[in-house]
Write a protein that holds these residues in place. Structure first.
Motif, PDB file in Angstrom:
ATOM      1  N   UNK A   1       1.521  89.566 -48.728  1.00 59.43           N
ATOM      2  CA  UNK A   1       1.575  89.128 -50.122  1.00 59.43           C
ATOM      3  C   UNK A   1       0.551  89.909 -50.931  1.00 59.43           C
ATOM      4  N   UNK A   2       1.014  90.510 -52.012  1.00 57.50           N
ATOM      5  CA  UNK A   2       0.120  91.239 -52.897  1.00 57.50           C
ATOM      6  C   UNK A   2      -0.419  90.284 -53.958  1.00 57.50           C
ATOM      7  N   UNK A   3      -1.694  90.397 -54.237  1.00 57.43           N
ATOM      8  CA  UNK A   3      -2.338  89.500 -55.195  1.00 57.43           C
ATOM      9  C   UNK A   3      -2.797  90.328 -56.388  1.00 57.43           C
ATOM     10  N   UNK A   4      -2.628  89.778 -57.568  1.00 61.11           N
ATOM     11  CA  UNK A   4      -3.064  90.418 -58.798  1.00 61.11           C
ATOM     12  C   UNK A   4      -4.564  90.691 -58.716  1.00 61.11           C
ATOM     13  N   UNK A   5      -5.005  91.901 -59.017  1.00 65.08           N
ATOM     14  CA  UNK A   5      -6.435  92.204 -58.920  1.00 65.08           C
ATOM     15  C   UNK A   5      -7.300  91.389 -59.887  1.00 65.08           C
ATOM     16  N   UNK A   6      -6.704  90.798 -60.887  1.00 68.76           N
ATOM     17  CA  UNK A   6      -7.472  90.024 -61.849  1.00 68.76           C
ATOM     18  C   UNK A   6      -7.719  88.574 -61.434  1.00 68.76           C
ATOM     19  N   UNK A   7      -7.272  88.152 -60.263  1.00 65.34           N
ATOM     20  CA  UNK A   7      -7.439  86.765 -59.811  1.00 65.34           C
ATOM     21  C   UNK A   7      -8.879  86.562 -59.371  1.00 65.34           C
ATOM     22  N   UNK A   8      -9.492  85.487 -59.863  1.00 65.29           N
ATOM     23  CA  UNK A   8     -10.873  85.158 -59.522  1.00 65.29           C
ATOM     24  C   UNK A   8     -10.898  84.203 -58.334  1.00 65.29           C
ATOM     25  N   UNK A   9     -11.864  84.392 -57.445  1.00 66.84           N
ATOM     26  CA  UNK A   9     -12.041  83.512 -56.300  1.00 66.84           C
ATOM     27  C   UNK A   9     -12.814  82.285 -56.767  1.00 66.84           C
TER      28      UNK A   9
ATOM     29  N   UNK B   1     -12.330  75.716 -55.546  1.00 68.26           N
ATOM     30  CA  UNK B   1     -11.081  74.975 -55.328  1.00 68.26           C
ATOM     31  C   UNK B   1      -9.975  75.758 -56.018  1.00 68.26           C
ATOM     32  N   UNK B   2      -9.017  76.299 -55.237  1.00 66.75           N
ATOM     33  CA  UNK B   2      -7.940  77.088 -55.842  1.00 66.75           C
ATOM     34  C   UNK B   2      -7.040  76.209 -56.702  1.00 66.75           C
ATOM     35  N   UNK B   3      -6.589  76.757 -57.822  1.00 65.84           N
ATOM     36  CA  UNK B   3      -5.724  75.999 -58.725  1.00 65.84           C
ATOM     37  C   UNK B   3      -4.279  76.514 -58.721  1.00 65.84           C
ATOM     38  N   UNK B   4      -4.039  77.682 -58.134  1.00 66.63           N
ATOM     39  CA  UNK B   4      -2.670  78.183 -58.042  1.00 66.63           C
ATOM     40  C   UNK B   4      -2.490  78.923 -56.711  1.00 66.63           C
ATOM     41  N   UNK B   5      -1.298  79.382 -56.476  1.00 67.43           N
ATOM     42  CA  UNK B   5      -0.962  80.011 -55.205  1.00 67.43           C
ATOM     43  C   UNK B   5      -1.713  81.303 -54.953  1.00 67.43           C
ATOM     44  N   UNK B   6      -1.904  82.122 -55.998  1.00 70.39           N
ATOM     45  CA  UNK B   6      -2.606  83.391 -55.813  1.00 70.39           C
ATOM     46  C   UNK B   6      -4.069  83.161 -55.458  1.00 70.39           C
TER      47      UNK B   6
ATOM     48  N   UNK C   1      -5.876  84.339 -51.985  1.00 72.48           N
ATOM     49  CA  UNK C   1      -7.107  85.128 -52.013  1.00 72.48           C
ATOM     50  C   UNK C   1      -8.191  84.458 -51.169  1.00 72.48           C
ATOM     51  N   UNK C   2      -8.287  83.136 -51.249  1.00 75.75           N
ATOM     52  CA  UNK C   2      -9.270  82.403 -50.452  1.00 75.75           C
ATOM     53  C   UNK C   2      -8.962  82.528 -48.955  1.00 75.75           C
ATOM     54  N   UNK C   3      -7.696  82.419 -48.581  1.00 74.85           N
ATOM     55  CA  UNK C   3      -7.307  82.542 -47.177  1.00 74.85           C
ATOM     56  C   UNK C   3      -7.604  83.954 -46.663  1.00 74.85           C
TER      57      UNK C   3
END
Length: 181
Positions: A24-32, A35-40, A44-46
């Protein structure tokens, strides 16, 4: 509403089938976040957690204490032996081996002379489902091993199916000729 984006990574053919290939590719703009709020964010946390583990783990267990107790409940029973009067005699075994050898040599000699056999054994059409044509085929030829070995496999299978049909049509009390006429 969040935007949905698909990202395709340029990959070589060599990288397609490895275990380390990113699924799965994740958008580079996703912040870690904590507590994750969405799937991306969850992915990223996993991924970050997985990077902290080694690829291969080994357990340091002492298996020596298991080895001595491993078969304490399994008892090997002795094999039952046949009584001597039920065992086949050496003479009988030699007769069986000689008979088998004779049959094998007979078939080998038949197959060696196959080029001398008449070529008209395949007279019944393979597509023929007509029982009468098969009956006449069986009536014209002796049911010998040479006749059976002379047929190709497709024709032999079809002939056996026809023989089964012919035998199923025999009424109780009726008989058939040894050539199945």
């Amino acid at each position: 509403m969040s935007e949905k984006c698909l990202y395709k990574k340029a990959q070589d053919d060599d990288d397609l089938d490895t275990l380390s290939t990113v699924c799965f590719q994740i958008n580079p703009g996703v912040q870690l976040r904590e507590v994750p709020t969405n799937g991306e964010e969850y992915l990223l946390k996993v991924i970050k957690e997985r990077q902290s583990y080694s690829t291969v783990t080994k357990c340091n267990k002492d298996y020596s204490k298991f080895a001595k107790n491993q078969s304490c409940f399994v008892k090997e029973l002795p094999h039952a032996k046949a009584p001597d009067k039920l065992k086949p005699t050496i003479e009988w075994q030699n007769i069986q081996v000689a008979d088998f050898s004779d049959v094998r040599m007979y078939i080998s000699r038949l197959l060696a002379k196959k080029s001398l056999w008449p070529k008209n054994l395949d007279t019944v059409a393979i597509e023929s489902n007509n029982i009468n044509s098969w009956k006449s085929f069986f009536a014209e030829r002796e049911p010998t091993l040479r006749c059976v070995l002379g047929l190709n496999q497709t024709l032999l299978d079809r002939g056996l199916e026809m023989l089964t049909e012919i035998l199923n049509k025999v009424e109780k009390g009726e008989t058939i000729d040894h050539k199945t006429e």
